[in-house]
Scaffold this active site. Sequence first.
Site, PDB file in Angstrom:
ATOM      1  CD  GLU A 111      37.499  60.277  56.742  1.00  0.00           C
ATOM      2  OE1 GLU A 111      36.444  59.648  56.806  1.00  0.00           O
ATOM      3  OE2 GLU A 111      38.605  59.721  56.642  1.00  0.00           O
ATOM      4  N   GLY A 124      42.632  57.834  65.320  1.00  0.00           N
ATOM      5  CA  GLY A 124      43.630  56.782  65.425  1.00  0.00           C
ATOM      6  C   GLY A 124      44.604  56.831  64.266  1.00  0.00           C
ATOM      7  CB  ALA A 125      45.539  55.688  61.560  1.00  0.00           C
ATOM      8  CG  MET A 126      43.377  60.443  57.169  1.00  0.00           C
ATOM      9  SD  MET A 126      41.608  60.089  57.175  1.00  0.00           S
ATOM     10  CE  MET A 126      41.278  60.149  55.426  1.00  0.00           C
ATOM     11  CD  GLU A 127      40.537  56.573  55.116  1.00  0.00           C
ATOM     12  OE1 GLU A 127      39.396  56.806  54.699  1.00  0.00           O
ATOM     13  OE2 GLU A 127      40.848  56.679  56.328  1.00  0.00           O
ATOM     14  CG  ASN A 128      45.673  61.009  54.548  1.00  0.00           C
ATOM     15  OD1 ASN A 128      44.638  61.628  54.636  1.00  0.00           O
ATOM     16  ND2 ASN A 128      46.489  60.812  55.564  1.00  0.00           N
ATOM     17  CG  HIS A 145      40.614  50.424  59.778  1.00  0.00           C
ATOM     18  ND1 HIS A 145      39.348  49.949  59.934  1.00  0.00           N
ATOM     19  CD2 HIS A 145      40.477  51.728  59.409  1.00  0.00           C
ATOM     20  CE1 HIS A 145      38.476  50.905  59.691  1.00  0.00           C
ATOM     21  NE2 HIS A 145      39.136  52.007  59.366  1.00  0.00           N
ATOM     22  CD  GLU A 146      43.304  54.078  59.075  1.00  0.00           C
ATOM     23  OE1 GLU A 146      42.842  54.604  58.042  1.00  0.00           O
ATOM     24  OE2 GLU A 146      42.669  54.046  60.147  1.00  0.00           O
ATOM     25  CD  GLU A 175      36.122  54.869  58.267  1.00  0.00           C
ATOM     26  OE1 GLU A 175      36.650  53.831  58.732  1.00  0.00           O
ATOM     27  OE2 GLU A 175      36.787  55.817  57.814  1.00  0.00           O
TER      28      GLU A 175
END
Length: 885
Positions: A127, A267-271, A303-304, A326
């Site tokens: 992303e 911070g992080a990624m929701e894959n 969040h993720e 988001e």
Amino acid sequence: MRTEQPKVIHLKDYQVPDYLIDETHLTFELYEDRSLVHAQLVMRRNPEAGAGLPPLQLHGQDLELISLALNDRQLGLGDYEVAEESLTLQPDAASFTLDSTVVIHPESNTALEGLYKSGSMFCTQCEAEGFRKITYYLDRPDVMSKFTTTVSAEKHAYPILLSNGNPIASGEEDDGRHWTTWEDPFKKPAYLFALVAGDLWCVEDSFTTMSGRDVALRIYVEPENIDKCQHAMDSLKKSMKWDEDAYGREYDLDIFMIVAVNDFNMGAMENKGLNIFNSSAVLARAETATDAAHQRVEAIVAHEYFHNWTGNRVTCRDWFQLSLKEGFTVFRDAQFSADMNSPTVKRVEDVSYLRTHQFAEDAGPMAHSVRPESFIEISNFYTLTVYEKGAEVVRMIQTLLGEEGFRKGSDLYFERHDGQAVTVDDFVKAMEDANGADLTQFKRWYSQAGTPRLSVSEQYDAAAKTYSLTFRQSCPPTPGQSEKLAFVIPVSMGLLDGQGNEIALRLQGEDASVGTTRVLAVDQPEQTFTFVGVSEQPLPSLLRGFSAPVKLEFPYSRDQLMFLMQHDSDGFNRWEAGQQLSVQVLQDMIGQHQRGEALQLDQRLVEALRSQLEDESLDQAMVAEMLSLPSEAYLTEISEVADVDAIHQAREFARQGISSALFDLFWKRYQANREISRQTPYVAQAEHFARRALQNIALSYLMLSGKPEVVAACVDQFEEADNMTERLTALAVLVNSGFEAERDKALASFAEHFKDNPLVMDQWFSVQAGNTQPGGLERVQQLMQHPAFTLKNPNKVRALIGAFANQNLVNYHRADGAGYRFLADQVIVLNKLNPQIASRLLAPLTRWRKYDAGRQGLMKAELERILASGELSSDVYEVVSKSLA
């Protein structure tokens, strides 16, 4: 210097894709010096795009094409065209299969987009547009496909091979390599693709969903971090349960995985099913992570995870709709964190951050609406406006519709759009249809940039027993938007009588009161609301819970603010009254400094804080918040022309005065809480966070006295603390004190003890970067030579350079411009290494118009130097060019 301007992408130009990808089959062969990616795409003409077979243009960057086949027919050089960022060919049928093989180089990918190496681990970040650096593809969020991924690597070095979905097959190869195949049964856009290969250890647990399915939960980390995962695992299970209870959303795969990565831009990624996290957002243990870090981990894990529905199952049609996923998900994680901790403290923290940073973004050259109209580089629009202001917009919808109505709307949204790529309009339409509401005017929050201003005046008629509030709204011009139409602003409010009691609220024309707090929908440029049956002059409590992201103006006196601090039933507004009182006092002192007068601290502020400290029945976390003076960054934001030196001097003088006047109370509260800390094992829970928060802010005030017993207590806390919260606070206080021997000893001891822990060393860097004593720039330059620092790691850059430029304002803004030159130098270097981090680092330079003429000239000159420094990435070019426009 760049000779041509990068292409601007406009929302109005959106068109559906000419082709769709029903199935994506990927095979990765990972080697140390290269990686091969084999892609088989099962494609068809998009029936919504019209007739005929237009050329197929796939996205691609930094790819070496080895082979290309259309329906098993190998294509030659004359059958396709390769450009810098695309591959174009002509399909010969409405349905076809395209096979390609490319070579990529993760081992040299310092931009940390696409497939890259973090230490010895392969990982991805796709992303927004990183997938095009992996293979040729329709890399846009409205092209959703079912993915099957096979990963092959040398087994000894990479025993763990992960991708999205569920594992369906694995095997050994003859040359010491092995492979694993993953299948994701849910269609997803390419930005949600993920791959990880490494020598990882795993913490495993399980969760039983509300329908009785067992889901395997795994957190993968490098071996040395295996003891720092339990808090994240607990947070994940809480998140899964909360999403079922609050939204009725159940997890849908057999396995949910998190991987901690040291080198990560975000911070992080929701894959889907395989969340990749910056290690700072997942690793937490009492000895190495502060209370704030524990809370951050809990919030980011939530969040993720929540993205599984708000972003994955229902995704955004195009990147202009980014806040659809988001903003909504930030709102959801804020709800979760409020439920897990103190709702009032959480709201205070969120609003403080919003007003200090997002309001500044709204007032700067990069101001844009929650749904932007155009961009050059999408990575520049992962902004506070899209995230935090986007969350506030969702929160206002809930305020207007009520919690029950909002839940009905979200249920309808998920039901209608599961498996689709949709727009902000689709989200709002679901809210409207579920509630019979009209949110047409409200949607201006998505299309108009800037922070609205809400000016309020009052009128009381004693004879008629009526009380009127007149609201006047306006919004200043922003780039590309000189005129603004009226917003719908929900104002939650109450009225207090002379004893501090809430007054029943009945508007003129109503038959009965509807409680003591109500929401007024201000939707006109000027609007008056009249309350009846008000038997005495009331004091209004306005914008309770910060019900709208606006700048509120009401002529409160200092005595009225003190009254609200004591009596308002809304916890947020009690804090807000204290902040307004502090701002009034500090602004007076800033003026005194500018006029060369002796500084005078209004004792009403001291007495207001005394009452908070004396009342041991109050939530200690809220007392700590009340004792925290507005930051220098916030005082800068609300200044017409920011006088950095005057702001710093006034605030420090106020802190010194408060410390002297309330020393005995601070000392009492500090000793009591420190004694409990000595006797109580560390617990990452709200009550314990609150105790340590008050203890630590008391210590920061006490150290201003310089008394030997306080210095001894600070050193003792540093040396004896069993948790990072107390240890790091003691270190920070020593670093900002004049006690050089104690400071140097503590810094050396800390670095020696934690030299093998990168995340803790980041905190060591940040503490020193924030030291406001003279010589701050030189200290930062020296720390850049430390062996634990590298420009290639985003966390290090943020911890040292970012902390200095964003938090140590008095040193960064020193009058000779050396701080500006330093920041520009780092941006120029990072532009070649990691454009995303370079562009984000630019923010302190972009607000040059906020300062005096001398500083303006120096900051503008550095922006011009960056622009003239050579070939700029689109990320950096966009920010610099807009800042100079």
